[in-house]
Design a protein around this motif. Structure first.
Motif, PDB file in Angstrom:
ATOM      1  N   LYS A 339       0.827  -1.189   0.000  1.00 46.28           N
ATOM      2  CA  LYS A 339       0.000   0.000   0.000  1.00 46.28           C
ATOM      3  C   LYS A 339       0.869   1.250   0.000  1.00 46.28           C
ATOM      4  O   LYS A 339       1.927   1.275   0.612  1.00 46.28           O
ATOM      5  N   PRO A 340       0.414   2.311  -0.697  1.00 47.00           N
ATOM      6  CA  PRO A 340       1.184   3.555  -0.669  1.00 47.00           C
ATOM      7  C   PRO A 340       1.144   4.194   0.702  1.00 47.00           C
ATOM      8  O   PRO A 340       0.263   3.922   1.519  1.00 47.00           O
ATOM      9  N   SER A 416      -4.048  -0.057  -6.613  1.00 48.29           N
ATOM     10  CA  SER A 416      -2.638   0.187  -6.907  1.00 48.29           C
ATOM     11  C   SER A 416      -2.201  -0.795  -7.979  1.00 48.29           C
ATOM     12  O   SER A 416      -2.410  -2.002  -7.840  1.00 48.29           O
ATOM     13  N   ARG A 433       4.319   2.701 -10.821  1.00 47.42           N
ATOM     14  CA  ARG A 433       3.073   2.324 -10.171  1.00 47.42           C
ATOM     15  C   ARG A 433       2.059   3.440 -10.344  1.00 47.42           C
ATOM     16  O   ARG A 433       2.403   4.620 -10.462  1.00 47.42           O
ATOM     17  N   ASP A 435      -1.489   4.714  -8.428  1.00 43.17           N
ATOM     18  CA  ASP A 435      -2.369   4.604  -7.264  1.00 43.17           C
ATOM     19  C   ASP A 435      -3.605   5.460  -7.475  1.00 43.17           C
ATOM     20  O   ASP A 435      -3.516   6.640  -7.826  1.00 43.17           O
ATOM     21  N   SER A 437      -6.929   6.352  -5.292  1.00 41.09           N
ATOM     22  CA  SER A 437      -7.414   6.181  -3.924  1.00 41.09           C
ATOM     23  C   SER A 437      -8.281   7.352  -3.519  1.00 41.09           C
ATOM     24  O   SER A 437      -8.126   8.480  -4.020  1.00 41.09           O
ATOM     25  N   ASP A 458       8.123   3.898   0.174  1.00 39.50           N
ATOM     26  CA  ASP A 458       7.100   2.862  -0.067  1.00 39.50           C
ATOM     27  C   ASP A 458       6.484   2.419   1.244  1.00 39.50           C
ATOM     28  O   ASP A 458       7.208   2.267   2.228  1.00 39.50           O
TER      29      ASP A 458
END
Length: 458
Positions: A339-340, A416, A433, A435, A437, A458
């Motif tokens: 997860k970010p 993600s 990546r 994301d 959200s 990260d």
């Protein structure tokens, strides 16, 4: 609820030769395996024309590992010198219990490489089959019939520079041509199966035509011919999630979505710019479409409204703009990312403050992090607040930013994605990546002071 869309580069790799195709392995145990193909026109001192030049290539095999912020995540496992590579595709199901990679080459060959375990490294590719499509031609594309992870019918369709479409069957360690026909007047840039009825095949060519073929009816005439694209058709992808849905792209810079039951008119048209070389539906999220747009970078499209019949263009959720050359290869991985980092209270400002009074359109901020050559990109207003990339710029009196679009998941959970893309003349492979959200109330990103770079973890 407002949503945050953000791309972050994780690693950049110099492929030395011009990079034009990338593919993540779709088989569950190998989701972190990546193949990259290159194409280089090598002219000798006596080569006065492109036809006299040699086309060389190299196949790279990588493994992606999340080992912490100080370690580059991409580990090179293998490199194989080959004829120039124009397309790579993994079979969506195991063959003889192993992943199988198909490769279209400038020597006119379709090559098969099996992924095997190795003591020296985690795995290697081994050539297990090869078929020449014909003399004096380049193999330009390939697609497997297994897009819906159905192992009952494993076949390959390929197109070539002679304008032909080729259908091939798979043996234990061999590939055999079962049909070949002249489909286009010039180069047949792309061919693909309908994943819902694998007796249906589509092709696109430099003659600006999109055609459909029913293998049960033979190849004497197509089931339809569309001239809706005004330039060469170079990308096709059947949706693995929705029956009858087909995405096409062209040098005319348009992405068209079609209902296969009515090919007279597309259900959606999106102008992306740059020439649409490759299109990839997300492997699990049915509304997401990835586009590699040659002269105009890489874009993630949200196609829900178009697919539900409202028409109009697909919205752009995110763009990856860090390549410096032709955007050719792009693909999604199904590898599960950590997860970010959540929004910190120290970085938060109130959303209720509203937009900047003098909004001038936004600035791209690049946040560099060593030694992995990773950096974040985000769009900000003049006060340093995050601007979602697909949202319209708000008027000064509009208050808080409106929601972008429906969520990608039914419960509104964050998404993600691990991505790979490659560009041609600068011979670069990027792993990054994306994301997507929800932006929690009272939490937005704050710009660093002038001259300060923001470290990301990260």
């Amino acid at each position: 609820m407002s949503w945050k869309s953000k791309t972050r580069s994780l690693q950049v790799f110099d492929t030395e030769l011009s990079a034009d195709t990338v593919e993540w392995c779709p088989i569950t145990e190998w989701h972190n395996i990546l193949a990259c193909g290159t194409y280089q026109l090598q002219k000798g001192p006596d080569a006065v024309s492109e036809e006299a030049a040699t086309r060389i290539g190299r196949l790279y095999l990588f493994q992606f590992r999340q080992q912490g912020p100080m370690c580059p995540p991409l580990n090179e496992l293998q490199r194989i010198d080959t004829p120039a590579i124009l397309d790579l595709k993994w079979c969506h199901v195991p063959v003889s219990e192993r992943p199988l990679l198909g490769m279209a080459t400038a020597s006119g060959e379709l090559q098969l490489h099996r992924l095997l375990e190795s003591q020296e490294s985690s795995c290697v590719l081994k050539n297990v089959g090869c078929l020449e499509l014909g003399p004096d031609r380049l193999a330009l594309s390939l697609d497997w019939s297994t897009g819906r992870a159905d192992s009952s019918d494993v076949r390959i369709v390929s197109s070539d520079s002679a304008g032909c479409v080729n259908v091939l069957s798979l043996g234990e360690d061999s590939v055999t041509a079962t049909a070949q026909w002249k489909a286009h007047d010039f180069e047949a840039w792309i061919s693909a199966f309908s994943y819902w009825d694998t007796q249906l095949v589509y092709s696109g060519g430099d003659d600006c035509k999109l055609k459909g073929w029913d293998l049960r009816m033979g190849s004497s005439s197509p089931t339809f011919t569309s001239k809706r694209h005004s330039m060469g058709v170079c990308s096709l992808h059947s949706s693995p999630h929705r029956e009858h849905i087909l995405a096409t792209g062209s040098y005319d810079e348009q992405v068209l979505l079609w209902d296969e039951r009515n090919m007279r008119q597309p259900i959606s048209e999106s102008a992306l710019g740059g020439g649409v070389w490759r299109l990839k539906w997300h492997p699990t999220h049915e509304h997401l479409l990835l586009a590699a747009c040659m002269h105009n970078d890489f874009h993630i499209l949200h196609c829900q409204q178009a697919l539900e019949g409202s028409g109009g263009a697909c919205s752009v959720l995110a763009s990856y703009i860090l390549h410096n050359s032709l955007a050719y290869g792009a693909d999604w991985s199904q590898f599960t990312l950590e997860k970010p980092r959540p929004c910190s209270p120290l970085e938060a400002t109130k959303l209720t403050q509203g937009p900047a009074e003098s909004h001038t359109g936004g600035h791209l901020r690049i946040q560099y992090e060593s030694p992995t050559a990773s950096f974040d990109t985000s769009l900000e207003d003049d006060l340093g607040r995050y601007i979602p990339e697909s949202s319209p710029q708000p008027a000064p009196s509009s208050g808080a930013s409106p929601p972008l679009c429906p969520t990608l998941t039914g419960d509104g959970a964050a998404v993600s994605c691990l991505m790979a893309s490659c560009s041609f003349y600068d011979h670069m492979l990027h792993v990054w990546r994306w994301d997507w959200s929800p932006l929690e109330e009272g939490c937005t990103e704050k710009a660093p002071d002038e001259g300060e770079s923001k470290e990301t973890v990260d």
